[in-house]
Design a protein around this motif. Sequence first.
Motif, PDB file in Angstrom:
ATOM      1  N   VAL A  46       0.833  -1.206   0.000  1.00  0.00           N
ATOM      2  CA  VAL A  46       0.000   0.000   0.000  1.00  0.00           C
ATOM      3  C   VAL A  46       0.866   1.254   0.000  1.00  0.00           C
ATOM      4  O   VAL A  46       0.640   2.172  -0.798  1.00  0.00           O
ATOM      5  N   LYS A  47       1.854   1.302   0.863  1.00  0.00           N
ATOM      6  CA  LYS A  47       2.706   2.497   0.937  1.00  0.00           C
ATOM      7  C   LYS A  47       3.439   2.749  -0.373  1.00  0.00           C
ATOM      8  O   LYS A  47       3.498   3.884  -0.848  1.00  0.00           O
ATOM      9  N   THR A  48       3.973   1.704  -0.975  1.00  0.00           N
ATOM     10  CA  THR A  48       4.690   1.851  -2.251  1.00  0.00           C
ATOM     11  C   THR A  48       3.753   2.329  -3.348  1.00  0.00           C
ATOM     12  O   THR A  48       4.084   3.249  -4.106  1.00  0.00           O
ATOM     13  N   ALA A  49       2.575   1.731  -3.439  1.00  0.00           N
ATOM     14  CA  ALA A  49       1.611   2.129  -4.473  1.00  0.00           C
ATOM     15  C   ALA A  49       1.202   3.582  -4.313  1.00  0.00           C
ATOM     16  O   ALA A  49       1.093   4.321  -5.308  1.00  0.00           O
ATOM     17  N   LEU A  50       0.997   4.012  -3.093  1.00  0.00           N
ATOM     18  CA  LEU A  50       0.584   5.405  -2.866  1.00  0.00           C
ATOM     19  C   LEU A  50       1.729   6.378  -3.134  1.00  0.00           C
ATOM     20  O   LEU A  50       1.510   7.447  -3.707  1.00  0.00           O
ATOM     21  N   ARG A  51       2.927   6.011  -2.745  1.00  0.00           N
ATOM     22  CA  ARG A  51       4.084   6.880  -3.047  1.00  0.00           C
ATOM     23  C   ARG A  51       4.263   7.013  -4.552  1.00  0.00           C
ATOM     24  O   ARG A  51       4.532   8.108  -5.053  1.00  0.00           O
ATOM     25  N   GLU A  52       4.120   5.903  -5.274  1.00  0.00           N
ATOM     26  CA  GLU A  52       4.244   5.943  -6.736  1.00  0.00           C
ATOM     27  C   GLU A  52       3.158   6.799  -7.365  1.00  0.00           C
ATOM     28  O   GLU A  52       3.353   7.358  -8.443  1.00  0.00           O
ATOM     29  N   ALA A  53       2.021   6.909  -6.694  1.00  0.00           N
ATOM     30  CA  ALA A  53       0.919   7.736  -7.193  1.00  0.00           C
ATOM     31  C   ALA A  53       1.081   9.205  -6.784  1.00  0.00           C
ATOM     32  O   ALA A  53       0.231  10.031  -7.119  1.00  0.00           O
ATOM     33  N   GLY A  54       2.151   9.516  -6.054  1.00  0.00           N
ATOM     34  CA  GLY A  54       2.422  10.905  -5.704  1.00  0.00           C
ATOM     35  C   GLY A  54       2.030  11.321  -4.297  1.00  0.00           C
ATOM     36  O   GLY A  54       2.177  12.492  -3.939  1.00  0.00           O
ATOM     37  N   PHE A  55       1.549  10.408  -3.481  1.00  0.00           N
ATOM     38  CA  PHE A  55       1.194  10.740  -2.105  1.00  0.00           C
ATOM     39  C   PHE A  55       2.457  10.811  -1.249  1.00  0.00           C
ATOM     40  O   PHE A  55       3.402  10.054  -1.460  1.00  0.00           O
ATOM     41  N   LEU A 108     -14.749   6.383  -0.547  1.00  0.00           N
ATOM     42  CA  LEU A 108     -14.389   5.228   0.278  1.00  0.00           C
ATOM     43  C   LEU A 108     -15.635   4.465   0.719  1.00  0.00           C
ATOM     44  O   LEU A 108     -15.679   3.242   0.668  1.00  0.00           O
ATOM     45  N   LEU A 109     -16.666   5.196   1.128  1.00  0.00           N
ATOM     46  CA  LEU A 109     -17.892   4.533   1.569  1.00  0.00           C
ATOM     47  C   LEU A 109     -18.563   3.774   0.436  1.00  0.00           C
ATOM     48  O   LEU A 109     -19.074   2.671   0.636  1.00  0.00           O
ATOM     49  N   VAL A 110     -18.556   4.338  -0.770  1.00  0.00           N
ATOM     50  CA  VAL A 110     -19.109   3.638  -1.931  1.00  0.00           C
ATOM     51  C   VAL A 110     -18.366   2.322  -2.151  1.00  0.00           C
ATOM     52  O   VAL A 110     -18.968   1.308  -2.511  1.00  0.00           O
ATOM     53  N   ALA A 111     -17.058   2.326  -1.897  1.00  0.00           N
ATOM     54  CA  ALA A 111     -16.236   1.120  -2.063  1.00  0.00           C
ATOM     55  C   ALA A 111     -16.311   0.203  -0.835  1.00  0.00           C
ATOM     56  O   ALA A 111     -15.574  -0.768  -0.754  1.00  0.00           O
ATOM     57  N   LYS A 112     -17.185   0.541   0.106  1.00  0.00           N
ATOM     58  CA  LYS A 112     -17.348  -0.225   1.350  1.00  0.00           C
ATOM     59  C   LYS A 112     -16.080  -0.240   2.205  1.00  0.00           C
ATOM     60  O   LYS A 112     -15.761  -1.221   2.873  1.00  0.00           O
ATOM     61  N   ILE A 113     -15.380   0.884   2.167  1.00  0.00           N
ATOM     62  CA  ILE A 113     -14.226   1.102   3.028  1.00  0.00           C
ATOM     63  C   ILE A 113     -14.647   2.196   4.002  1.00  0.00           C
ATOM     64  O   ILE A 113     -15.057   3.281   3.583  1.00  0.00           O
ATOM     65  N   TYR A 114     -14.568   1.903   5.277  1.00  0.00           N
ATOM     66  CA  TYR A 114     -15.047   2.837   6.289  1.00  0.00           C
ATOM     67  C   TYR A 114     -13.871   3.664   6.792  1.00  0.00           C
ATOM     68  O   TYR A 114     -13.034   3.177   7.533  1.00  0.00           O
ATOM     69  N   SER A 119      -2.426  -7.973   8.474  1.00  0.00           N
ATOM     70  CA  SER A 119      -1.938  -9.173   7.786  1.00  0.00           C
ATOM     71  C   SER A 119      -3.087  -9.920   7.139  1.00  0.00           C
ATOM     72  O   SER A 119      -2.887 -10.701   6.215  1.00  0.00           O
ATOM     73  N   GLU A 120      -4.286  -9.670   7.599  1.00  0.00           N
ATOM     74  CA  GLU A 120      -5.450 -10.406   7.112  1.00  0.00           C
ATOM     75  C   GLU A 120      -6.215  -9.696   5.996  1.00  0.00           C
ATOM     76  O   GLU A 120      -7.198 -10.224   5.491  1.00  0.00           O
ATOM     77  N   HIS A 121      -5.766  -8.515   5.598  1.00  0.00           N
ATOM     78  CA  HIS A 121      -6.365  -7.874   4.438  1.00  0.00           C
ATOM     79  C   HIS A 121      -5.988  -8.666   3.193  1.00  0.00           C
ATOM     80  O   HIS A 121      -4.824  -9.038   3.021  1.00  0.00           O
ATOM     81  N   SER A 122      -6.962  -8.887   2.342  1.00  0.00           N
ATOM     82  CA  SER A 122      -6.682  -9.591   1.083  1.00  0.00           C
ATOM     83  C   SER A 122      -6.088  -8.609   0.080  1.00  0.00           C
ATOM     84  O   SER A 122      -6.231  -7.388   0.212  1.00  0.00           O
ATOM     85  N   ARG A 123      -5.453  -9.139  -0.955  1.00  0.00           N
ATOM     86  CA  ARG A 123      -4.907  -8.274  -2.004  1.00  0.00           C
ATOM     87  C   ARG A 123      -6.034  -7.501  -2.680  1.00  0.00           C
ATOM     88  O   ARG A 123      -5.881  -6.336  -3.027  1.00  0.00           O
ATOM     89  N   ALA A 124      -7.196  -8.121  -2.838  1.00  0.00           N
ATOM     90  CA  ALA A 124      -8.342  -7.422  -3.442  1.00  0.00           C
ATOM     91  C   ALA A 124      -8.756  -6.222  -2.590  1.00  0.00           C
ATOM     92  O   ALA A 124      -9.070  -5.156  -3.129  1.00  0.00           O
ATOM     93  N   LEU A 143      -6.822  -4.520  -0.524  1.00  0.00           N
ATOM     94  CA  LEU A 143      -5.760  -3.517  -0.631  1.00  0.00           C
ATOM     95  C   LEU A 143      -5.790  -2.828  -1.986  1.00  0.00           C
ATOM     96  O   LEU A 143      -5.612  -1.606  -2.066  1.00  0.00           O
ATOM     97  N   ASP A 144      -6.032  -3.592  -3.048  1.00  0.00           N
ATOM     98  CA  ASP A 144      -6.162  -3.010  -4.392  1.00  0.00           C
ATOM     99  C   ASP A 144      -7.311  -2.004  -4.422  1.00  0.00           C
ATOM    100  O   ASP A 144      -7.195  -0.940  -5.036  1.00  0.00           O
ATOM    101  N   SER A 145      -8.408  -2.347  -3.780  1.00  0.00           N
ATOM    102  CA  SER A 145      -9.573  -1.459  -3.737  1.00  0.00           C
ATOM    103  C   SER A 145      -9.233  -0.154  -3.020  1.00  0.00           C
ATOM    104  O   SER A 145      -9.559   0.935  -3.504  1.00  0.00           O
ATOM    105  N   LEU A 146      -8.564  -0.256  -1.883  1.00  0.00           N
ATOM    106  CA  LEU A 146      -8.160   0.942  -1.145  1.00  0.00           C
ATOM    107  C   LEU A 146      -7.254   1.815  -1.998  1.00  0.00           C
ATOM    108  O   LEU A 146      -7.488   3.018  -2.132  1.00  0.00           O
ATOM    109  N   VAL A 147      -6.243   1.223  -2.590  1.00  0.00           N
ATOM    110  CA  VAL A 147      -5.298   1.985  -3.413  1.00  0.00           C
ATOM    111  C   VAL A 147      -6.016   2.629  -4.590  1.00  0.00           C
ATOM    112  O   VAL A 147      -5.792   3.795  -4.900  1.00  0.00           O
TER     113      VAL A 147
END
Length: 104
Positions: free
Chosen positions: A24-33, A60-66, A87-92, A94-98
């Motif tokens: 997550v951190k790498t993906a967000l940094r690459e996106a400019g965050f 985030l709420l639309v994506a069911k992320i609270y 550790s229990e977050h799935s890749r799906a 995490l992909d959704s959050l990113v």
Amino acid sequence: LKSVKVLKADKSLRQRLFQNSDFVKTALREAGFEIPEAPGPIVPLHLNGESEVAALRRKLLVAKIYPPFLKYPGGPAKGYFRFVISSEHSRAQLDSLVAVLKQQ
């Protein structure tokens, strides 16, 4: 004590935690965050204004992320989003959050 026993018995939990938070951190940094280089699974996200905060909260709420939005005493006056990766977050998940955060 039980949690320490679980972590000692299953080394994969820590490994997945590090992999998930690094992803997550790498993906967000690459996106400019601007994500701090701090160790651990906490990902703080500071936005510039109330309209940006409200728009991201809706997405985030639309994506069911609270979204946890915090205003700590002594912290940024405007507050910030604080995501804690597990550790229990799935890749799906995490992909959704990113994906939602990259829309910002």
